[in-house]
Design a protein around this motif. Structure first.
Motif, mmCIF file in Angstrom:
data_model
loop_
_atom_site.group_PDB
_atom_site.id
_atom_site.type_symbol
_atom_site.label_atom_id
_atom_site.label_comp_id
_atom_site.label_asym_id
_atom_site.label_seq_id
_atom_site.Cartn_x
_atom_site.Cartn_y
_atom_site.Cartn_z
ATOM 1 N N LEU A 12 -4.262 27.378 -47.431
ATOM 2 C CA LEU A 12 -3.622 28.542 -48.021
ATOM 3 C C LEU A 12 -2.099 28.424 -47.935
ATOM 4 C CD1 LEU A 12 -3.870 31.410 -49.241
ATOM 5 C CD2 LEU A 12 -3.969 32.274 -46.900
ATOM 6 N N TYR A 13 -1.626 27.993 -46.760
ATOM 7 C CA TYR A 13 -0.182 27.825 -46.550
ATOM 8 C C TYR A 13 0.374 26.798 -47.541
ATOM 9 C CZ TYR A 13 4.196 26.560 -44.281
ATOM 10 O OH TYR A 13 5.518 26.293 -44.018
ATOM 11 N N HIS A 40 -0.890 25.848 -50.356
ATOM 12 C CA HIS A 40 -0.993 26.389 -51.713
ATOM 13 C C HIS A 40 0.189 27.336 -52.004
ATOM 14 C CE1 HIS A 40 -2.870 27.827 -55.380
ATOM 15 N NE2 HIS A 40 -2.737 29.087 -54.941
ATOM 16 N N MET A 41 0.495 28.159 -51.038
ATOM 17 C CA MET A 41 1.604 29.093 -51.216
ATOM 18 C C MET A 41 2.941 28.359 -51.343
ATOM 19 S SD MET A 41 0.365 32.146 -48.678
ATOM 20 C CE MET A 41 1.577 33.374 -49.116
ATOM 21 N N ASN A 54 3.154 26.720 -54.798
ATOM 22 C CA ASN A 54 3.382 27.696 -55.865
ATOM 23 C C ASN A 54 4.710 28.434 -55.692
ATOM 24 O OD1 ASN A 54 0.996 27.107 -57.172
ATOM 25 N ND2 ASN A 54 -0.158 28.695 -56.105
ATOM 26 N N ASN A 55 5.524 27.939 -54.775
ATOM 27 C CA ASN A 55 6.856 28.505 -54.497
ATOM 28 C C ASN A 55 6.803 29.983 -54.092
ATOM 29 O OD1 ASN A 55 8.230 26.115 -55.044
ATOM 30 N ND2 ASN A 55 8.142 26.508 -57.250
ATOM 31 N N LYS A 56 5.724 30.416 -53.459
ATOM 32 C CA LYS A 56 5.644 31.793 -52.974
ATOM 33 C C LYS A 56 6.345 31.929 -51.625
ATOM 34 C CE LYS A 56 1.628 33.170 -55.554
ATOM 35 N NZ LYS A 56 0.311 33.742 -55.561
ATOM 36 N N ILE A 57 6.341 30.816 -50.854
ATOM 37 C CA ILE A 57 7.090 30.784 -49.592
ATOM 38 C C ILE A 57 7.735 29.419 -49.461
ATOM 39 C CG2 ILE A 57 5.665 32.478 -48.377
ATOM 40 C CD1 ILE A 57 4.274 30.124 -46.968
#
Length: 169
Positions: free
Chosen positions: A132-133, A135-136, A139-142
């Motif tokens: 999950l980390y 993936h985030m 996707n430039n979410k974090i």
């Protein structure tokens, strides 16, 4: 044998003071039935060899010891009988010890399986969290954080070491 010796000493002490003193009176004084006093007193008639051995080993019950004491046979026959009863009791104890050992082993095995399952589930959760980390991050979410990746890898190594050590045991 210790009880028998103590009852015998007390009875003799009381008998010195009162010639009419009985086992029944001693039983009342000690809170024991007259039959119990007779059982313990009968043990005093055992051969000294049996008395000594019985003091060091408490496998045989008072009832068994009483039956040996009341046996009409010779001293040698009583010793033979004692040895036979003791051998039976030792076999029973050995069998009981084996059963207990087996139960302990089975309990430890099921506990070990439970721990392994818990560790495997924990490892799966870490992997899911790690995915999950990643993936985030992708996707430039974090923003990527090297300390998390380092901690995750360290934790994975520790879990693998623990799993390996449990499997070896």
């Amino acid at each position: 044998m210790e009880k028998s010796d103590a009852i015998d000493r007390l009875y003799k002490k009381r008998k010195e003071k009162d010639e009419n003193y009985t086992h029944k009176q001693l039983g009342l004084e000690l809170g024991l039935a007259e039959g119990s006093i007779s059982d313990y007193y009968a043990l005093q008639t055992l051969p000294d060899e049996i008395k000594e051995r019985a003091r060091n080993d408490s496998l045989l019950s008072v009832i068994t010891m009483r039956s040996i004491a009341r046996n009409k046979g010779s001293k040698e026959e009583k010793i033979k009988l004692y040895n036979a009863r003791l051998e039976k009791a030792q076999k029973r104890n050995a069998k009981a010890a084996q059963i207990k050992e087996k139960e302990i082993y089975e309990n430890n095995t099921s506990r070990k399986k439970r721990y392994l399952t818990q560790l495997e589930n924990f490892g799966k959760r870490i992997k899911e969290f790690s995915n999950l980390y990643e993936h985030m991050v992708s996707n430039n979410k974090i923003k990527s954080d090297d300390s998390f990746i380092e901690a995750r890898d360290r934790l994975k190594n520790e879990i693998n070491k623990l799993l390996n050590s449990l499997e070896e045991k």
